[in-house]
Structure formats: structure tokens, C-alpha cells
Design an enzyme around this catalytic site. Structure first.
Site, PDB file in Angstrom:
ATOM      1  N   GLU A 352      -2.199   6.208  20.818  1.00 19.40           N
ATOM      2  CA  GLU A 352      -3.638   6.476  20.925  1.00 19.40           C
ATOM      3  C   GLU A 352      -4.164   6.421  22.365  1.00 19.40           C
ATOM      4  O   GLU A 352      -5.150   5.764  22.668  1.00 19.40           O
ATOM      5  CB  GLU A 352      -4.418   5.479  20.052  1.00 19.40           C
ATOM      6  CG  GLU A 352      -4.093   5.590  18.568  1.00 19.40           C
ATOM      7  CD  GLU A 352      -4.899   4.624  17.727  1.00 19.40           C
ATOM      8  OE1 GLU A 352      -5.359   5.022  16.641  1.00 19.40           O
ATOM      9  OE2 GLU A 352      -5.055   3.457  18.135  1.00 19.40           O
ATOM     10  N   VAL A 353      -3.517   7.117  23.253  1.00 20.92           N
ATOM     11  CA  VAL A 353      -3.966   7.152  24.651  1.00 20.92           C
ATOM     12  C   VAL A 353      -5.039   8.239  24.802  1.00 20.92           C
ATOM     13  O   VAL A 353      -4.787   9.416  24.541  1.00 20.92           O
ATOM     14  CB  VAL A 353      -2.790   7.424  25.613  1.00 20.92           C
ATOM     15  CG1 VAL A 353      -3.281   7.441  27.055  1.00 20.92           C
ATOM     16  CG2 VAL A 353      -1.695   6.373  25.422  1.00 20.92           C
TER      17      VAL A 353
END
Length: 555
Positions: A352-353
Site C-alpha cells: 500500500e505505498v
């Protein structure tokens, strides 16, 4: 994986009332096959012993042996390579004696009266391998197999390593029953058992809400009751940084919720040893480059400054991947982490960058231009992760990453494990990960923080981890899975009842044979196992309506 046939000896006497005390003649046993030749497991037979998770091979007789608390002993057997000096087993002997007798109405009863049934005087533990691994920590290769033979006057539990002995002790404790008058008994049994998957994990999250040591230790106890063997400790994240670093003390001093919401080195040593004594590994997760807002409070320049046009917005994004100081800091931090946590693996996260801050930053924009048009922000993430993977490898450690790291094309070491967690397309992801030659852990269908009304344990129980298209060699790369309990809405007040017995369903799926799928039978056994956990101090929530027998006399 090859399935063992399970043979259950069942008689009408075994299903009779547990209050019957009179000696009985030889049972007229009915032989039932459980395995590839059987359409489904025999529900009534397996329910009568209420074991969880169900062993791979089980034979139970109607003949009963009575246990007297003041006479029964758990001891080292003759020829065992692990003797009284093995503190792991000595601790387990004391612990399981308490589980067996601690809640019995008969524990303070008159044991001078003659017993009406044959008595079981002892359980002998025999470790057959020259290296018992008594003083070691468990690993992905640990042997947890065991054989248990219960017949009077002595039961014998054999295992190559101490890890199998721990699992066998749990099974023996579950065989012991108590009748309405407080007498304890166990049926003569013959069990051969080993896990289907080597990795059977529980994820806890101590960043969204701090989890007191007592809660973590209680979770480890419950894991042992369900034969889980990995605690995935998601120890830090955006909200707080409770890990107290010796090298960088400002990380927790500034990043934790408060000075007493931290895990000291002594706390972590306690958790690791408490877990080892139960055959459980502790794998820490230090997730980056995203999920790192708390890191920036105690470490200058570690995070990327976000921009609004030509001016800094005052907010920060993921770890800054273009600074040499970032990697100097990470090298020192992971060197410490590698020395504090002895397991072979460290979970590096990578999920989840959010690329929006990187896109806004002029320095990163310039860095990207120098790399060329082919260099995307997903490749920038891979650039960062690959450097961290190399650091960890240089420490003689191995890495676990979330699936985005693989999906975005990072070059992984051959021994890097990919954890599959996203949505309903996890079967295709498992196929792709294993086709690339990487080992995998499945988490996607077992997010226990997602709650719903009703018996959602059935949904978790019905998952088949190897139900994806691929060669047998690919399926052998699936090491197991884990039940995840993220902490946005979970703290010490509700972690235990939310986790158990829902996670128990995952535990049996990862331990027992593939053909153990009878929901009705599972309900009966799990309901009894939930009551067993309550007796042992685990506040497991109910499956459905009903009650536990030990509650009947409570005011």
C-alpha cells in the site's frame, strides 16, 4: 500432499453417557475409513473425542482409563534424548498437568477410594532424535510430528524433536474428559500426527492500538492450544512506533503513543522465550516504505516531504528512497532488529505505498528523470525494496514481503517469501507467485478484522489453500497461511474474543488432512474446544447458542 487414511474404532459404549462407571467387556468396534477411499469423515466418531485440530491418523477404543490427579505423572520416558535438564519440556509438563487437572471438581477429592476402572498412571515422553533441539528456537523446518499411544497403565508419546512433543501434549490434554461426578478418564487411543503446512500463523497489530504484554502472552497460549506456530508481530505502523530501539531511541520516544506504550528489549526477550517454550516463532514486521508516518517523528529526513505546487505542504509521505542517509539509517536499524529477533525471517512489508507524495516532490522528480522514461514510481518502490532485501540478506536473514513487492516487479532473492493478501483473486496470485519459483503464505481469505453477523468461522474453515491452477511443484511452495487481526478496532479489550475461536477454523485447515471438511462435525468439536479454551482462561466468544458444561454450576 499425500493424505493418510484415518481409522477410527467406534462403539456404542464410547457414545454412551459419560457418567457410566461400571467396567465393560471388549467393545464390538466398527471400523471406519477416513481418507481417499472414504466419501467423507465419520462425524459421530470424530465428535466423540472433540480433538482440535483433528489428528492425521486416529484410532480410539471404548476402553477407558481413569486418571487420579495425585498419582498421575508426566515424565521423561526411557531412552529419551531429552531428560530433566530440558527446561522446555519440564515447563510443558507443569503447564499441561495444570490444564488437565486444574479445573477438575476432583482435584481435591478423596483419592484413597479404589478406582472402578483401570488407571492410567503416567504419560512418558520419549524424544527419539539425538538432537532434541531443546535449547533451540523453532524454524520453518521444525519437525512437529508425534505418535501417541494411550493404554494402561502407561501412555507413551514419541517425537523426534521437542516440537512434536509439545503438539502431542496438547492432543493428550484434549483426550482427557471429565464425567458428571468429577472423575477424569481417557479412552485408549493410537494417534499418528503431523501438520499439513509448516507455516501456521497469527498476525497481531500493536501500532493501531498498543497491546499489553499480558494480551500477547495470552495470545501465544491460545495459539499453542490450536497448534499455530508463528506469531507475525506487526509491531510498528503509521499511528505509533512502540518498538524501543537501542540504536535509535528517539523512534519510540517520539513515535510511541506515550513513554509507557513501548516494548523494551526485556519485553521482547520475554515474548520470544515464552513463544519458544510453546514451539512458536516470532516474526517481526517493520513495514516500509509506506506505513511509516510514526518513524518520521523520531528520525529526521527519513520521510519524503510532500509538495503543493512549488511549496512544501508540511505533510510527509513514504520513506524517502533517493537519499543515502535513508539507507545508512535502515542498515543500522535492521542490524539491530536482526540481533533482537532470532528467527531466520524478518517481514519487510512493502504494501500500500501511496505514490502521490513522491510525484509531488521536485527532488524525486529530478531523480526519476535521470533514471529514464522507463523508470516508473512502481520501479522506484522496487529500487528501495531491493536495497532493503540486500541489507537483510547480508545479515544472514531471509525476508517476507507483501504481494505488491512481487507484483511491482522487484528482484527478489530466491528464498524470499511472498504473502498473498489482496481480495478474492488470491488463487491467481498464488499461481503467479509459485510459477515464478517463490514460496508463498496465504492470508487473503483469513482477515479476521473483517467481522459480520453469524458464523463466519465456516467461511474460513471452507478455504482450501491449494485450490489454484498449477503443477504439484508449485503447490509445494505454499508454506501455509495466517489469520490476520489488524488493530484499527482491536485492543486488549476485544482481541481475544474476536480472534478465538474464529482463528481456530484456520488452525485446523492448516494442520489437518485436506479431506477434513465436515462442517457439522467441525461445529461439534469446535464448540467443545471453545469451552476448553474458556476453562483455560481464554475468553473465546461463542459459536452460536448453547452453554459450556463447566458453567452449569456457576452462580
Amino acid at each position: 500432499m499425500e493424505l493418510l487414511a484415518v481409522v477410527l474404532w467406534v462403539s456404542a459404549a464410547l457414545a454412551a453417557s459419560s457418567s457410566a462407571h461400571q467396567p465393560q467387556g471388549p467393545p464390538e468396534a466398527e471400523e471406519l475409513l477416513w481418507g481417499p477411499e472414504a466419501a467423507r469423515p465419520p462425524s459421530a466418531a470424530s465428535s466423540s473425542v472433540s480433538l482440535w485440530p483433528l489428528p492425521r491418523s486416529l484410532r480410539v477404543s471404548a476402553a477407558r482409563l481413569q486418571l487420579a490427579p495425585k498419582r498421575f505423572q508426566i515424565v521423561h520416558g526411557p531412552g529419551s534424548s531429552a531428560g530433566p535438564s530440558c527446561s522446555l519440556l519440564q515447563d510443558a509438563f507443569r503447564r499441561y498437568y495444570g490444564y488437565i487437572f486444574g479445573y477438575s471438581k476432583w482435584q481435591n477429592g478423596d483419592e484413597t477410594k479404589p478406582l472402578l476402572e483401570t488407571e492410567l498412571s503416567s504419560l512418558q515422553i520419549i524424544i527419539t532424535s539425538e538432537d532434541s533441539e531443546c535449547d533451540k528456537i523453532p524454524s520453518i523446518a521444525s519437525d512437529e510430528s508425534y505418535q501417541l499411544q494411550v493404554s494402561g497403565p502407561t501412555a507413551v508419546l514419541k517425537a523426534d524433536k521437542v516440537w512434536g512433543a509439545l503438539r502431542g501434549l496438547e492432543t493428550f490434554s484434549q483426550l482427557v474428559n471429565e464425567d458428571d461426578y468429577g472423575s477424569l478418564f481417557v479412552n485408549e487411543s493410537d494417534i499418528t500426527d503431523f501438520p499439513r503446512f509448516a507455516y501456521r500463523g497469527i498476525l497481531i497489530d500493536s501500532s493501531r492500538h498498543f497491546l499489553p504484554l499480558k494480551t500477547i502472552l495470552m495470545t501465544l497460549d491460545a495459539m499453542a492450544f490450536n497448534k499455530f506456530n508463528v506469531l507475525h508481530w506487526h509491531i510498528v505502523d503509521d499511528p505509533s512506533f512502540p518498538y524501543q530501539s537501542i540504536t535509535f531511541p528517539e523512534l519510540s520516544r517520539q513515535g510511541a503513543y506515550s513513554y509507557n506504550h513501548v516494548y523494551t528489549p526485556a519485553d521482547i526477550r520475554l515474548v520470544i522465550e515464552y513463544a519458544r517454550l510453546r514451539g512458536i516463532r516470532i516474526i517481526p514486521e517493520f513495514d516500509s516504505p509506506g506505513h511509516t508516518q510514526s518513524w518520521g517523528k523520531g528520525q529526521k529526513d527519513i520521510l519524503t516531504p510532500c509538495y503543493n505546487g512549488a511549496h512544501s505542504s508540511g505533510s510527509y509521505g513514504p520513506v524517502n528512497p533517493i537519499l543515502n542517509t535513508t539507507y545508512d539509517f535502515m542498515a543500522k536499524l535492521f542490524k539491530e532488529i536482526g540481533s533482537v529477533f532470532p528467527d531466520d525471517y524478518i517481514h519487510l512489508g512493502g504494501d500500500e505505498v501511496d505514490f502521490s507524495c513522491w510525484r509531488s516532490n521536485p527532488d524525486i522528480q529530478e531523480f526519476m528523470k535521470k533514471q529514464g522514461i522507463w523508470f516508473t514510481y512502481a520501479k522506484l518502490e522496487s529500487h528501495y525494496v531491493e536495497k532493503i532485501l540486500e541489507m537483510v540478506s547480508s545479515l544472514n536473514k531471509k525476508s517476507i514481503v507483501w504481494q505488491e513487492v512481487f507484483d511491482h516487479g522487484a528482484k527478489l532473492q530466491s528464498d524470499t517469501i511472498v504473502e498473498v493478501w489482496i481480495g478474492t483473486l488470491y488463487k491467481e496470485e498464488l499461481r503467479r507467485v509459485t510459477k515464478a519459483g517463490h514460496s508463498a503464505i496465504l492470508a487473503a481469505p483469513w482477515y479476521l478484522d473483517l467481522i459480520s453477523y453469524g458464523q463466519d468461522w465456516k467461511k474460513y474453515y471452507s478455504v482450501e489453500p491449494l485450490d489454484f491452477l498449477g503443477w504439484q511443484s508449485q503447490k509445494e511452495l505454499v508454506l501455509g497461511g495466517e489469520a490476520c487481526l489488524w488493530g484499527e478496532y482491536v485492543d486488549a479489550t476485544n482481541l481475544t474474543p474476536r480472534l478465538w475461536p474464529r482463528a481456530s477454523a484456520v488452525g485446523e485447515r492448516l494442520w489437518s488432512s485436506k479431506n477434513v471438511t465436515d462442517i457439522e462435525d467441525a461445529y461439534n468439536r469446535l464448540n467443545e474446544h471453545r469451552c476448553r479454551m474458556l476453562r483455560r482462561g481464554i475468553a473465546a466468544q461463542p459459536l452460536f447458542t448453547g452453554y459450556c458444561r463447566h458453567e452449569a454450576g456457576d452462580p
